[in-house]
Scaffold this active site. Structure first.
Site, short mmCIF file in Angstrom:
data_model
loop_
_atom_site.label_atom_id
_atom_site.label_comp_id
_atom_site.label_asym_id
_atom_site.label_seq_id
_atom_site.Cartn_x
_atom_site.Cartn_y
_atom_site.Cartn_z
N ARG A 77 1.89 -5.15 4.69
CA ARG A 77 1.32 -6.47 4.46
C ARG A 77 2.47 -7.47 4.38
NH1 ARG A 77 -1.21 -5.88 -0.64
NH2 ARG A 77 -2.94 -4.91 0.45
N ARG B 102 2.39 -11.36 -5.94
CA ARG B 102 2.17 -11.07 -4.53
C ARG B 102 2.10 -12.35 -3.70
NH1 ARG B 102 -1.69 -5.68 -4.50
NH2 ARG B 102 -0.41 -4.44 -5.92
N LYS C 91 -0.19 -5.55 -10.86
CA LYS C 91 -0.10 -6.57 -9.82
C LYS C 91 -0.49 -7.94 -10.37
CE LYS C 91 -4.73 -5.39 -8.09
NZ LYS C 91 -5.49 -4.88 -6.94
N LYS D 249 -1.43 -12.08 -9.01
CA LYS D 249 -1.79 -12.90 -7.85
C LYS D 249 -1.82 -14.37 -8.22
CE LYS D 249 -4.56 -9.16 -5.86
NZ LYS D 249 -5.91 -8.74 -5.43
N CYS E 114 -13.73 -5.79 3.00
CA CYS E 114 -12.37 -5.24 2.97
C CYS E 114 -12.23 -4.21 4.09
CB CYS E 114 -12.08 -4.62 1.61
SG CYS E 114 -13.00 -3.09 1.31
N CYS F 276 -7.99 3.21 4.19
CA CYS F 276 -7.69 3.00 2.78
C CYS F 276 -7.95 4.27 1.98
CB CYS F 276 -8.53 1.85 2.21
SG CYS F 276 -8.20 1.56 0.45
N CYS G 199 -14.71 0.00 -2.54
CA CYS G 199 -14.45 0.60 -3.84
C CYS G 199 -14.44 -0.53 -4.86
CB CYS G 199 -13.12 1.36 -3.83
SG CYS G 199 -11.65 0.31 -4.02
N CYS H 86 -10.90 -5.94 -3.24
CA CYS H 86 -10.20 -6.60 -2.13
C CYS H 86 -11.13 -7.49 -1.29
CB CYS H 86 -9.54 -5.56 -1.23
SG CYS H 86 -8.25 -4.60 -2.06
#
Length: 569
Positions: free
Chosen positions: A81, A151, A213, A215, A433, A439, A478, A482
């Site tokens: 990414r 990110r 993470k 964002k 996603c 994935c 899931c 995303c």
């Protein structure tokens, strides 16, 4: 316990903390792994550490069983990414990534993501270093697009009001650079950078980086096209007389959860108040550093900023940010979100340039029979004098087109199927996603399921006499969020093969989380429920009333107001 330490979670640290602490500032033994041709993957801690370099190790799950029969390991590869603050990419950069995808990836595609950047899928280990060096050559990298760091920074894709947008975009770039890891690991491993003897430290992220993470976005009202409530930190641009004067700062949004664990839930961001533009970087660093110090390093499922705010209290978190940044938040400036979708077709900017937004279903740019999307984008890149802008809704803007160049750009777009007339509002308002087959977290289909599901919903809208209407419809394979299904009017969250949790009641502006309506149901059961509810909407809905608002008004589902309390009630 001192005031500085009273909000630290005590207990045995998660293993990811060991991995980061022992990594020598994210180097690990990645360089050594690259020379190991006995496996196509990365071993030990390096499986996690490559994420900080913008990559996830994956395999093609469609091929697992057959390869196991042949006594072969899974077809290990990486997804990369890119870091692309604000989603802006130049035509020459596009041509370079187009060529690499064609020549060196298993799938040949470029995938536009909900993080306003692109992904390569299916890059084998011998090609990984080449990939990073190609990106570096054209001025792109993948530093900190995954892992426990800040990110890719998103920014509203709005080239029309060019001056305010340019200012907001510049701040998105500055925030991205300011919050990047300082380690030289990326340059050393992938770009053959010189190893410099130095005592490294990470003044903002910390030597063990963040608990989870993180964002960040910059958004320009009235367009909530980056979904502020999906992000830890958001700068809402406030402009007066066409000039950016500052930001309202929203903290603590996030959509991920874990099936069966009610300590996890989606959460909206809190508005901390207004700051002037000159405090932007200090506030960004302060929010990150408070989360660094107070975030949960014991339980990763509760490690994100949203849980820190719930645990320590919004006012305590806000006061610490003010202390560290040396500022006081002012009262929030008034703003309103009225839309979040992309505006398709041609629009003219205030500078007289034109911008063409192309609908890319699922963001997957590849050549299909009769629809050569990837070739078309490359042909446009060869003649385009402006730039490309990737949207957080997985679409592509051909920006900065002079009036005399419009006809040639549109002709190429139509020739290659990048413009097709008659795409329904419903298809334009739907998103998924990646999910299967690449994935590793996927429980159910998303990208491959979406087109047919949209066709079924189109048929229901037609059946009930409202084909021009649409529902914000999103599918994620899931519960990690995303596809941003937890900000949809109808959100599907994968539970198992062909089974989803059905969530209803978000709003069109992206300011309300939907509530679970039915759990672990089949695709056919989903359509049966939607058939009934769309029929009610068609007969009892008010003019211009969105599907989610209608469901709340009719008490089909209760609104989620307090995420922690209402989501599971």
């Amino acid at each position: 316990m001192s005031d500085n330490n009273k909000f630290i979670v005590e207990g045995k640290l998660s293993d990811n903390e060991r991995i980061k602490g022992n990594s020598n500032f994210l180097r690990g033994t990645i360089a050594k792994d690259l020379t190991d041709d006995l496996t196509g993957g990365f071993t030990g801690d390096n499986f996690q550490l490559i994420r900080f370099h913008g990559m996830y190790q994956q395999d093609d799950r469609d091929l697992r069983a057959e390869r196991a029969k042949q006594k072969l390991e899974p077809l290990q590869n990486v997804m990369l990414r890119a870091r692309l603050p604000g989603g802006i990419i130049q035509p020459q950069q596009w041509l370079a990534i187009d060529k690499f995808a064609k020549d060196h990836s298993l799938y040949g595609s470029i995938r536009l993501t909900t993080r306003q950047t692109f992904q390569f899928h299916g890059v084998l280990k011998p090609k990984i270093k080449m990939m990073h060096q190609m990106l570096n050559k054209v001025g792109i990298d993948s530093i900190a697009t995954a892992g426990d760091v800040n990110r890719n920074v998103l920014c509203t894709s709005n080239p029309v009001e060019s001056e305010v947008h340019q200012q907001a975009y510049e701040w998105a770039k500055k925030i991205s650079e300011h919050l990047l890891p300082k380690t030289r690991a990326y340059a050393e491993i992938w770009l053959d950078g010189e190893k410099v003897e130095t005592t490294e430290e990470e003044p903002i992220l910390g030597n063990n980086y963040l608990p989870r993470k993180f964002k960040t976005t910059v958004v320009i009202p009235p367009h909530n096209d980056i979904d502020v409530h999906a992000n830890d930190l958001n700068f809402v641009a406030i402009a007066k007389q066409g000039k950016l004067i500052g930001f309202n700062v929203l903290v603590g949004g996030g959509l991920a959860m874990t099936h069966g664990d009610q300590s996890t839930y989606p959460r909206k961001a809190d508005d901390f108040g207004f700051i002037s533009v000159d405090h932007t970087l200090d506030v960004a660093a302060a929010v990150v550093s408070v989360q660094r110090d107070w975030g949960n390093r014991v339980n990763r499922k509760n490690a994100k900023t949203k849980y820190t705010l719930e645990r320590v209290g919004v006012e305590n978190f806000k006061a610490e940010v003010e202390k560290r940044a040396g500022i006081t938040f002012g009262p929030s400036e008034a703003y309103e979100f009225t839309s979040r979708g992309d505006r398709f077709g041609w629009v003219e900017g205030i500078d007289g340039k034109y911008h063409l937004t192309l609908f890319i279903e699922n963001g997957r740019i590849l050549d299909y029979p009769g629809k050569t999307l990837k070739t078309g984008c490359a042909e446009i890149a060869k003649i385009h004098k402006g730039d490309f802008r990737l949207t957080a809704n997985q679409n592509l803007v051909i920006a900065g087109v002079a009036a005399e160049d419009k006809q040639a750009i549109e002709a190429l777009a139509r020739e290659h199927g990048l413009i097709t007339d008659g795409v329904s509002n419903q298809r334009l308002d739907s998103m998924a996603c990646v999910s299967l087959p690449t994935c590793p977290l996927a429980m159910a289909e998303a990208e491959r399921y979406l087109p047919g599901a949209v066709t079924d919903i189109e048929a229901l809208l037609e059946k009930h006499g409202i084909p021009e209407k649409s529902i914000i419809f999103r599918v994620t394979g899931c519960p990690n969020g995303c596809g941003r299904a937890m900000l949809a009017e109808v959100g599907l969250v994968g539970k198992g093969p062909g089974k989803y949790n059905l969530h209803l009641g978000g709003d069109r502006e992206g300011t309300r989380i939907p509530k679970m309506y039915k759990e672990n149901i089949s695709e056919q059961e989903i359509l049966t429920h939607l058939d009934e509810l769309i029929g009610l909407w068609a007969t009892k809905g008010n003019d211009n009333e969105g599907f989610g608002d209608f469901l709340i008004r009719e008490q089909v589902v209760a609104p989620v107001i307090n995420s922690a309390k209402d989501f599971y009630a």
